[in-house]
Design a protein around this motif. Structure first.
Motif, PDB file in Angstrom:
ATOM      1  N   VAL A   1       0.837  -1.204   0.000  1.00  0.00           N
ATOM      2  CA  VAL A   1       0.000   0.000   0.000  1.00  0.00           C
ATOM      3  C   VAL A   1       0.869   1.251   0.000  1.00  0.00           C
ATOM      4  O   VAL A   1       0.601   2.206  -0.739  1.00  0.00           O
ATOM      5  CB  VAL A   1      -0.974  -0.012   1.206  1.00  0.00           C
ATOM      6  N   LEU A   2       1.924   1.260   0.799  1.00  0.00           N
ATOM      7  CA  LEU A   2       2.808   2.423   0.834  1.00  0.00           C
ATOM      8  C   LEU A   2       3.538   2.613  -0.497  1.00  0.00           C
ATOM      9  O   LEU A   2       3.706   3.741  -0.963  1.00  0.00           O
ATOM     10  CB  LEU A   2       3.799   2.294   1.991  1.00  0.00           C
TER      11      LEU A   2
ATOM     12  N   ARG B   1       1.898   6.824  -6.981  1.00  0.00           N
ATOM     13  CA  ARG B   1       0.859   7.762  -7.393  1.00  0.00           C
ATOM     14  C   ARG B   1       1.180   9.194  -6.969  1.00  0.00           C
ATOM     15  O   ARG B   1       0.399  10.091  -7.231  1.00  0.00           O
ATOM     16  CB  ARG B   1      -0.490   7.372  -6.787  1.00  0.00           C
ATOM     17  N   GLY B   2       2.295   9.395  -6.285  1.00  0.00           N
ATOM     18  CA  GLY B   2       2.677  10.734  -5.859  1.00  0.00           C
ATOM     19  C   GLY B   2       1.967  11.222  -4.619  1.00  0.00           C
ATOM     20  O   GLY B   2       1.965  12.400  -4.313  1.00  0.00           O
ATOM     21  N   ARG B   3       1.347  10.307  -3.908  1.00  0.00           N
ATOM     22  CA  ARG B   3       0.670  10.666  -2.662  1.00  0.00           C
ATOM     23  C   ARG B   3       1.387   9.979  -1.518  1.00  0.00           C
ATOM     24  O   ARG B   3       1.772   8.823  -1.624  1.00  0.00           O
ATOM     25  CB  ARG B   3      -0.790  10.200  -2.675  1.00  0.00           C
TER      26      ARG B   3
END
Length: 176
Positions: free
Chosen positions: A115-116, A122-124
């Motif tokens: 998840v990380l 995605r740049g988040r």
């Protein structure tokens, strides 16, 4: 008039009470009660779940973030069933795992890492996996404590304990 008895006056003693000890005790009691009130406040996180209808499908869910949700079902005899995403469309199919380093801890660490990494691509900056813990009525308190320990060891910061089972989850527990 000379032989009249004189009025005997009693000596007035100084009636001074030392309240230093009383003030100290009262301040200690005030501090004690302030600390216990602060520690007694419940600490919880907000968990926003979409609403669901009778079929168990989630309404208004675009299914773009279900990969972040890992559900852990606890049952009797130390049984743990995990799945990722939504039960009617799971990313990782339901499977039975064991407690410990090579069991549930390994799954938690792997899912959180995925998840990380996905969030970083995605740049988040992601906050990691959200775990939903659902103990059944047959599970014992020790199993819940063990899972909460695994959350701390694995570095999972976002989790919630829910006592609601969907009909599909009940069937899943009964079948395993």
């Amino acid at each position: 008039m000379e032989n009249l008895p004189k009025k005997v006056r009693s000596k007035k003693l100084n009636t001074r009470v030392d309240l230093t000890a009383m003030v100290s005790v009262s301040f200690l009691l005030i501090i004690f009660f302030m600390v216990t009130i602060e520690l007694a406040k419940p600490k919880a996180i907000d968990l926003n779940l979409p609403s669901h209808n009778d079929e168990g499908c989630f309404l208004g869910c675009i299914l773009n973030d279900e990969s972040r949700v890992l559900t852990i079902l606890l049952d009797d005899n130390n049984k743990i069933i995990t799945y990722t995403g939504l039960l009617f469309a799971p990313i990782d199919a339901p499977r039975e795992v064991q407690y410990g380093k090579s069991g549930i801890r390994k799954i938690l660490l792997e899912r959180n890492k995925k998840v990380l990494e996905y969030s970083a691509q995605r740049g988040r900056s992601g906050r990691g996996t959200t775990v939903i813990i659902k103990p059944s009525k047959n599970s014992n308190y020790g199993n819940l404590v063990d899972i909460l320990d695994e959350m701390k060891i694995s570095g999972i910061n976002y989790y919630s304990v829910i006592d609601y089972y969907t009909p599909e989850e009940s069937k899943l527990l009964a079948s395993n």
